[in-house]
Motif scaffolding. Structure first.
Motif, PDB file in Angstrom:
ATOM      1  N   LEU A 161     -10.791   4.612   2.977  1.00  0.00           N
ATOM      2  CA  LEU A 161     -12.558   3.562   2.040  1.00  0.00           C
ATOM      3  C   LEU A 161     -13.275   3.996   3.594  1.00  0.00           C
ATOM      4  CD1 LEU A 161     -10.683   0.511   2.035  1.00  0.00           C
ATOM      5  CD2 LEU A 161     -11.406   1.245   0.366  1.00  0.00           C
ATOM      6  N   ARG A 162     -14.734   3.807   2.695  1.00  0.00           N
ATOM      7  CA  ARG A 162     -15.850   4.456   3.633  1.00  0.00           C
ATOM      8  C   ARG A 162     -16.408   3.279   3.349  1.00  0.00           C
ATOM      9  NH1 ARG A 162     -13.501   7.846   4.137  1.00  0.00           N
ATOM     10  NH2 ARG A 162     -13.551  10.952   3.890  1.00  0.00           N
ATOM     11  N   ASN A 169       0.771   9.447  -8.496  1.00  0.00           N
ATOM     12  CA  ASN A 169       0.632   8.446 -10.117  1.00  0.00           C
ATOM     13  C   ASN A 169       0.566   6.990  -9.005  1.00  0.00           C
ATOM     14  OD1 ASN A 169       1.048  10.140 -12.289  1.00  0.00           O
ATOM     15  ND2 ASN A 169       2.833  10.067 -11.375  1.00  0.00           N
ATOM     16  N   LEU A 170       0.401   6.840  -7.992  1.00  0.00           N
ATOM     17  CA  LEU A 170       0.558   5.934  -7.318  1.00  0.00           C
ATOM     18  C   LEU A 170       0.833   5.626  -6.406  1.00  0.00           C
ATOM     19  CD1 LEU A 170       0.281   2.359  -7.813  1.00  0.00           C
ATOM     20  CD2 LEU A 170       2.805   2.549  -7.033  1.00  0.00           C
ATOM     21  N   GLY A 171      -0.419   4.690  -4.936  1.00  0.00           N
ATOM     22  CA  GLY A 171      -1.164   5.321  -3.448  1.00  0.00           C
ATOM     23  C   GLY A 171      -2.344   5.422  -3.347  1.00  0.00           C
ATOM     24  N   PHE A 172      -3.068   5.869  -2.645  1.00  0.00           N
ATOM     25  CA  PHE A 172      -4.332   6.440  -2.056  1.00  0.00           C
ATOM     26  C   PHE A 172      -4.231   7.332  -1.924  1.00  0.00           C
ATOM     27  CE2 PHE A 172      -4.937   1.216  -0.657  1.00  0.00           C
ATOM     28  CZ  PHE A 172      -5.734   1.056  -1.601  1.00  0.00           C
ATOM     29  N   GLU A 213      -1.650   0.194   6.153  1.00  0.00           N
ATOM     30  CA  GLU A 213      -0.894   0.314   5.765  1.00  0.00           C
ATOM     31  C   GLU A 213      -1.195   1.252   4.085  1.00  0.00           C
ATOM     32  OE1 GLU A 213       2.114  -0.934   4.777  1.00  0.00           O
ATOM     33  OE2 GLU A 213       1.740  -2.611   6.489  1.00  0.00           O
ATOM     34  N   GLN A 214      -0.668   2.733   4.207  1.00  0.00           N
ATOM     35  CA  GLN A 214      -0.848   3.140   3.384  1.00  0.00           C
ATOM     36  C   GLN A 214      -2.117   4.383   3.225  1.00  0.00           C
ATOM     37  OE1 GLN A 214      -0.342   2.478  -0.732  1.00  0.00           O
ATOM     38  NE2 GLN A 214       1.517   1.469  -0.501  1.00  0.00           N
ATOM     39  N   GLN A 215      -2.590   4.188   4.827  1.00  0.00           N
ATOM     40  CA  GLN A 215      -3.954   5.020   5.201  1.00  0.00           C
ATOM     41  C   GLN A 215      -4.926   4.394   4.303  1.00  0.00           C
ATOM     42  OE1 GLN A 215      -3.444   7.126   7.906  1.00  0.00           O
ATOM     43  NE2 GLN A 215      -1.332   6.316   7.973  1.00  0.00           N
TER      44      GLN A 215
END
Length: 533
Positions: A217-218, A107-110, A210-212
């Motif tokens: 992102l693009r 439920n959290l994190g990229f 951090e956290q990839q």
């Protein structure tokens, strides 16, 4: 009798073992979750088993109660009839570790969500219309929040947690949300010294991936930031990311209409991250000062709470399709110049305008509804602030000392202009003049507005000062409220004393002070004599 006493002694203040013993509202008050949601979270604690000390449900209740209500371990031990605060501490860490392993990653994190899901379910129409140019651009909002902590006896830790901005000891997590308020990630927490400002923290997170985050992102994705991130703009540009940020005055007193309109685009989108910060602080564990012994796991607790908010709470904007018409109107007015500002400038050059003060109740002004004002402001924040400005602007009537009046100024040469001078809510030395132009014959009677505050020249919406003027004379029809709520902040003005101020020139010598003492002593002696008599 013995059985009765055993029953009384074994009775629990909160019985979470029996799901039906507490109603849904009680669950929400104590744990922050409904009864069904509580049961759902319990299902993720698969590695925990019941013990002689507590059941898994009680363990989860202890953990959530501490976060929700901010109680100490000693208080929780009393409420849940546990042996000691050490028992509570062990339970707390057991639940924390289980939730971090089995609940938070879902439920959290990229890594828990894809770009397509964010675009289709968490990107608002307003953000897309106002900020993007391509269909696959994602709008993210980043902001640092504060978790206050104790002053440490370790000098280095004390220096690195002290914030010169807040003048307190704290740690700073970085919150990244989608444009509807869904929390994508929580980074940190970080120290609070000058080398850990918002820009430095975001730069650290990006360059260290951090956290990839860079993999997620693009190119041309948009980050909505406040002015505190200005030093990281060049880094974001090199990473091929776009930045939406409020404008800077650059030693000017007022934004140009174009810059003010652009700034309104940003604030219309960015407010959701402040809503998220408010939801986090509703969990009292984070609203109060954290004990330094809890700092090693404060980041885990914040991750868990944010995961719970994502899973079970409604986001700040429930329907991402709401506001399409508003966004289109704002987009159309983007390049518009402030017509009233130009009109006032032309009038000042051609003639001397004479303004006279009147009670707003004597002003002939078109009637407005709340929806009329909301359509002009493109939001509700200005209306909320306007009500405070109205109260601050009220003054004692010259005709009847027992009544209050709202003073406006009418132009003698042009009867379609009205203005008011509002005191700045930040400075006693600043006042802003809000001017409105109206025509009662038009379907939209408000034909122009301008204020001397920093954003008063914008056409996309209006500032709180103009809103206050429209609200009082248009919606409230200049009616001054005769009663206030018992808990109103205005009551505090009379409940708190203000020290008397003596001029240095009034008593500038020892003789004057002695004379003052003698006067007070004589008065006291006189009073004593009268009482004796």
């Amino acid at each position: 009798m013995i059985d009765f006493r055993l029953t009384i002694n074994s009775a629990k203040t909160f019985d979470f073992d029996n799901p039906s013993s507490l109603d849904d509202d009680t669950y929400k008050t104590i744990t922050g979750l409904s009864r069904d949601n509580f049961h759902d979270v319990r299902g993720h604690l698969t590695t925990m088993n019941n013990s002689n000390v507590r059941s898994v449900r009680v363990a989860l209740a202890v953990f959530l109660t501490k976060l929700r209500l901010g109680f100490s371990n000693r208080v929780l031990a009393c409420l849940f009839h546990l042996k000691s605060k050490r028992t509570v501490s062990r339970i707390f860490h057991q639940v924390r570790e289980a939730l971090m392993k089995y609940f938070v990653p879902l439920n959290l994190g990229f890594q828990h969500i894809t770009r397509d899901v964010v675009l289709n379910y968490h990107q608002t129409v307003i953000a897309t219309e106002l900020l993007t140019n391509e269909p696959d651009q994602i709008v993210l909002i980043a902001d640092g929040t504060y978790l206050y902590c104790q002053k440490s006896s370790n000098n280095e830790f004390q220096r690195r947690t002290y914030s010169n901005h807040k003048h307190r000891h704290l740690i700073k997590p970085m919150i990244i949300t989608a444009s509807n308020g869904y929390i994508l990630s929580v980074l940190g927490p970080f120290f609070a010294n000058s080398s850990n400002n918002d820009a430095a923290i975001l730069k650290h997170c990006l360059l260290n991936n951090e956290q990839q985050i860079l993999n997620w992102l693009r190119d041309d994705d948009i980050l909505v930031l406040d002015r505190g991130f200005r030093d990281v703009v060049n880094t974001l540009t090199r990473l091929r990311l776009q930045v939406a940020m409020p404008g800077f005055l650059h030693n000017q007193k007022q934004f140009s209409p174009d810059e003010a309109n652009r700034t309104r685009f940003v604030t219309k989108t960015r407010w959701v991250v402040e809503s998220v910060n408010g939801k986090i602080k509703n969990w009292k564990f984070f609203a109060q000062t954290l004990q330094n012994t809890s700092l090693p796991f404060a980041g885990n607790c914040l991750d868990i709470v944010c995961a719970l908010i994502n899973k079970y709470y409604c986001p700040a904007i429930a329907n991402i399709q709401d506001g399409q018409e508003i966004a289109a109107q704002m987009r159309e007015m983007w390049k518009a110049e402030n017509a009233l500002e130009q009109h006032l400038r032309e009038l000042d050059q051609g003639e001397t305008l004479r303004w006279s003060k009147y009670n707003a109740a004597m002003c002939l002004f078109p009637s407005l509804t709340e929806d009329d004002v909301r359509n002009l402001t493109f939001g509700s924040y200005q209306i909320k602030m306007a009500k405070s400005y109205i109260v601050d602007h009220l003054q004692q009537s010259d005709i009847n000392e027992e009544q209050l009046e709202f003073v406006v100024e009418l132009c003698g040469e042009h009867d379609d202009l009205v203005r008011a001078r509002f005191q700045s809510r930040h400075s006693n030395r600043k006042k802003y003049i809000a001017t409105v132009r109206f025509n009662e014959k038009n379907e939209q009677p408000i034909t122009g507005w301008f204020c001397t505050c920093s954003v008063g020249g914008r056409e996309v919406g209006m500032c709180s000062h103009i809103t206050a003027l429209l609200w009082h004379i248009g919606v409230e029809r200049a009616m001054v409220p005769t009663s206030t709520h018992p808990l109103s902040a205005s009551k505090s003005l009379t409940a708190i004393d203000d020290s008397m101020k003596f001029s240095d020139d009034e008593y500038n010598s020892d003789n004057d002070i002695n004379d003052l003492r003698g006067t007070i002593g004589t008065a006291n002696a006189t009073n004593d004599t009268e009482l004796d008599w």
